[in-house]
Design a protein around this motif. Structure first.
Motif, PDB file in Angstrom:
ATOM      1  N   ILE A   1      17.953  -9.255  -3.696  1.00 63.58           N
ATOM      2  CA  ILE A   1      17.421  -7.949  -4.103  1.00 63.58           C
ATOM      3  C   ILE A   1      15.920  -8.101  -4.270  1.00 63.58           C
ATOM      4  N   GLY A   2      15.150  -7.407  -3.405  1.00 63.65           N
ATOM      5  CA  GLY A   2      13.696  -7.453  -3.501  1.00 63.65           C
ATOM      6  C   GLY A   2      13.155  -8.864  -3.377  1.00 63.65           C
TER       7      GLY A   2
ATOM      8  N   VAL B   1      10.765  -8.477 -15.131  1.00 65.78           N
ATOM      9  CA  VAL B   1      11.545  -7.685 -14.161  1.00 65.78           C
ATOM     10  C   VAL B   1      12.926  -7.389 -14.750  1.00 65.78           C
ATOM     11  N   ARG B   2      13.528  -8.413 -15.372  1.00 65.99           N
ATOM     12  CA  ARG B   2      14.860  -8.254 -15.961  1.00 65.99           C
ATOM     13  C   ARG B   2      14.806  -7.256 -17.115  1.00 65.99           C
ATOM     14  N   SER B   3      13.792  -7.387 -17.955  1.00 69.23           N
ATOM     15  CA  SER B   3      13.762  -6.564 -19.165  1.00 69.23           C
ATOM     16  C   SER B   3      13.580  -5.078 -18.854  1.00 69.23           C
ATOM     17  N   ILE B   4      12.933  -4.755 -17.728  1.00 67.86           N
ATOM     18  CA  ILE B   4      12.812  -3.319 -17.408  1.00 67.86           C
ATOM     19  C   ILE B   4      13.880  -2.867 -16.391  1.00 67.86           C
ATOM     20  N   GLY B   5      14.790  -3.764 -16.055  1.00 69.63           N
ATOM     21  CA  GLY B   5      15.921  -3.382 -15.195  1.00 69.63           C
ATOM     22  C   GLY B   5      15.559  -3.219 -13.731  1.00 69.63           C
ATOM     23  N   ALA B   6      14.476  -3.873 -13.277  1.00 70.36           N
ATOM     24  CA  ALA B   6      14.099  -3.760 -11.859  1.00 70.36           C
ATOM     25  C   ALA B   6      14.827  -4.782 -10.996  1.00 70.36           C
ATOM     26  N   ASP B   7      15.756  -5.539 -11.585  1.00 74.77           N
ATOM     27  CA  ASP B   7      16.479  -6.581 -10.829  1.00 74.77           C
ATOM     28  C   ASP B   7      17.852  -6.091 -10.368  1.00 74.77           C
ATOM     29  N   ARG B   8      18.096  -4.774 -10.520  1.00 72.60           N
ATOM     30  CA  ARG B   8      19.434  -4.260 -10.169  1.00 72.60           C
ATOM     31  C   ARG B   8      19.311  -3.090  -9.198  1.00 72.60           C
ATOM     32  N   ARG B   9      20.338  -2.953  -8.352  1.00 74.56           N
ATOM     33  CA  ARG B   9      20.437  -1.729  -7.561  1.00 74.56           C
ATOM     34  C   ARG B   9      20.985  -0.638  -8.472  1.00 74.56           C
ATOM     35  N   MET B  10      20.673   0.624  -8.147  1.00 74.74           N
ATOM     36  CA  MET B  10      21.176   1.711  -8.993  1.00 74.74           C
ATOM     37  C   MET B  10      22.693   1.785  -8.894  1.00 74.74           C
ATOM     38  N   GLU B  11      23.318   2.272  -9.967  1.00 73.65           N
ATOM     39  CA  GLU B  11      24.780   2.439 -10.028  1.00 73.65           C
ATOM     40  C   GLU B  11      25.278   3.147  -8.778  1.00 73.65           C
ATOM     41  N   GLY B  12      26.447   2.725  -8.320  1.00 71.87           N
ATOM     42  CA  GLY B  12      27.089   3.449  -7.227  1.00 71.87           C
ATOM     43  C   GLY B  12      26.667   2.954  -5.856  1.00 71.87           C
TER      44      GLY B  12
ATOM     45  N   PHE C   1       0.845  -1.192   0.000  1.00 71.98           N
ATOM     46  CA  PHE C   1       0.000   0.000   0.000  1.00 71.98           C
ATOM     47  C   PHE C   1       0.885   1.248   0.000  1.00 71.98           C
ATOM     48  N   GLU C   2       1.957   1.194   0.762  1.00 67.82           N
ATOM     49  CA  GLU C   2       2.852   2.354   0.891  1.00 67.82           C
ATOM     50  C   GLU C   2       3.726   2.488  -0.346  1.00 67.82           C
ATOM     51  N   SER C   3       3.612   3.616  -1.039  1.00 68.28           N
ATOM     52  CA  SER C   3       4.418   3.772  -2.258  1.00 68.28           C
ATOM     53  C   SER C   3       5.909   3.842  -1.927  1.00 68.28           C
ATOM     54  N   GLY C   4       6.249   4.269  -0.713  1.00 69.01           N
ATOM     55  CA  GLY C   4       7.650   4.338  -0.297  1.00 69.01           C
ATOM     56  C   GLY C   4       8.298   2.974  -0.107  1.00 69.01           C
ATOM     57  N   HIS C   5       7.513   1.894  -0.112  1.00 67.01           N
ATOM     58  CA  HIS C   5       8.065   0.549   0.059  1.00 67.01           C
ATOM     59  C   HIS C   5       8.253  -0.175  -1.275  1.00 67.01           C
TER      60      HIS C   5
ATOM     61  N   ARG D   1       8.111  -7.095  -4.691  1.00 67.02           N
ATOM     62  CA  ARG D   1       8.704  -6.131  -3.763  1.00 67.02           C
ATOM     63  C   ARG D   1       9.901  -5.529  -4.487  1.00 67.02           C
ATOM     64  N   LEU D   2       9.655  -4.366  -5.109  1.00 68.18           N
ATOM     65  CA  LEU D   2      10.700  -3.686  -5.884  1.00 68.18           C
ATOM     66  C   LEU D   2      11.441  -2.708  -4.994  1.00 68.18           C
ATOM     67  N   LEU D   3      12.656  -2.354  -5.384  1.00 65.06           N
ATOM     68  CA  LEU D   3      13.429  -1.376  -4.617  1.00 65.06           C
ATOM     69  C   LEU D   3      12.811   0.004  -4.772  1.00 65.06           C
ATOM     70  N   SER D   4      12.564   0.663  -3.637  1.00 65.28           N
ATOM     71  CA  SER D   4      12.011   2.012  -3.676  1.00 65.28           C
ATOM     72  C   SER D   4      13.088   2.992  -4.139  1.00 65.28           C
TER      73      SER D   4
END
Ligand code: AMP
Ligand code: MG
Length: 345
Positions: free
Chosen positions: A316-317, A333-344, A221-225, A266-269
């Motif tokens: 991850i997630g 998930v892989r094709s839209i890049g939601a399986d990775r943490r952001m660079e850095g 429910f929480e968009s921040g999660h 459960r995607l990375l916020s």
């Protein structure tokens, strides 16, 4: 230990542990429900978190004390610690927590309550328990879904998981003020729903939907999660026609186990791209879905690794599904890049 259940489910290995977990989450969830009813009143300011604070500590103290009585050798890893209650500013809260804990353990004194809470400061071991006294604290405050989640880890695997869900009804649908259910799973034996009084409501099975377009997506429910933008892209890629179901807590896993949801992301916020999932937020929910016939991995398809400490630091997630939709969902998930943490990071 006899929990008066008489093995109506035919539990084999881990029977006593499963009966203990059912009894513990039932007591805790009922207490949380009483606190929600008594402390969340019209006069309460929206920003006042005291009811959830009291319920969180009381629930952890009650379950930890039951565990200390029943399995004194087993470590417990739980979300809360007594430090803030012991501080001068915590005195009033500790008094309220103690009064609620005394409804279950009459002899409870403030010092006992702190000791019981801190029993949750355990370390991973060959065999240990993990507890979320209230999962979905924001749902609790909103008067929505929340659960008490307890799981036993044995030899690196979740062996038993139980969710006490005060605001799900017997059909495992969200119904605030409904009868409440307990959902329990044992590795290799299945997943069951029970009434809060302990009667069987039957064995649970995930859905048989295999068309991604028909998938009912469950999300926080929480968009921040989570990452609402990427979730939208996932839905578009899968071609799902149903609107997503927004729900707090591991009640989402209970819905999936009952065949009432097919995919849970459960995607990375973006607000917390370094977030590491906590073991108490996933252990009970994951075995419940798996034993109902579903599948749970992280967003790359790796198994969740519960024995590294308080966090799922190598994952991850989370992706949970009815099994049939898992590969399609992972690919998306892989094709839209939601399986990775952001660079850095
Ligand atoms: P849910 O109700 O599904 O949103 O999950 C609730 C759990 O998410 C709580 O136990 C929180 O500890 C946890 N949580 C907190 N922050 C995050 C985050 N950034 N990403 C994912 N989960 C989070
Ligand atoms: Mg939680």
């Amino acid at each position: 230990m006899d929990y008066g259940m008489g093995n109506p489910f035919g539990f084999k290995e881990y029977r006593e542990e499963a009966e203990f977990a059912i009894a513990a989450v039932r007591v805790a969830a009922k207490l949380c429900s009483e606190i929600q009813g008594e402390m969340i009143t019209q006069a309460l300011e929206k920003s006042d978190r005291s009811p959830v604070t009291v319920a969180d500590f009381a629930s952890q103290a009650v379950v930890a004390r039951l565990l200390m009585d029943t399995y004194p050798q087993d470590p417990l890893i739980a979300e809360e610690a007594s430090q803030t209650l012991r501080a001068t500013e915590g005195a009033k809260t500790l008094e309220a927590v103690t009064a609620y804990v005394a409804r279950i353990h009459e002899e409870a004194e403030p010092e006992d309550v702190c000791l019981w809470i801190d029993h949750g400061d355990g370390k991973t071991a060959d065999r240990f328990w993990t507890l979320d006294p209230i999962d979905g604290t924001k749902g609790f405050l909103r008067g929505d879904q929340y659960v008490t989640a307890l799981a036993l880890l044995d030899a690196g695997q979740v062996a038993v998981g139980a969710l006490g869900c005060p605001n799900l009804n017997h059909q495992i649908e969200p119904e605030i003020g409904g009868e409440g259910v307990v959902v329990v799973a044992i590795r290799g034996q299945g997943c069951w729903a029970l009434s809060m009084e302990g009667e069987s409501l039957g064995k649970l099975s995930v859905s048989t939907i295999s068309d991604p377009g028909q998938a009912r997506v469950l999300r926080s429910f929480e968009s921040g999660h989570t990452d609402s933008g990427k979730l939208e892209q996932i839905k578009e890629h899968l071609g799902t026609v149903h609107p997503p179901v927004l729900m707090d807590s591991q009640a989402k896993y209970a819905l999936m186990a009952a065949g009432k949801g097919d995919l849970l992301f459960r995607l990375l916020s973006p607000a917390q791209p370094g977030y590491v999932e906590k073991i108490w937020d996933q252990a009970a929910g994951s075995i419940i879905v798996e034993e109902a016939g579903g599948k749970v991995t992280d967003l790359r398809g790796s198994p969740l690794d519960f024995i590294l400490g308080r966090g799922l630091s190598e994952n991850i997630g989370v992706l949970a599904s009815n099994g049939r939709l898992h590969d399609d969902a992972l690919e998306t998930v892989r094709s839209i890049g939601a399986d990775r943490r952001m660079e850095g990071l």
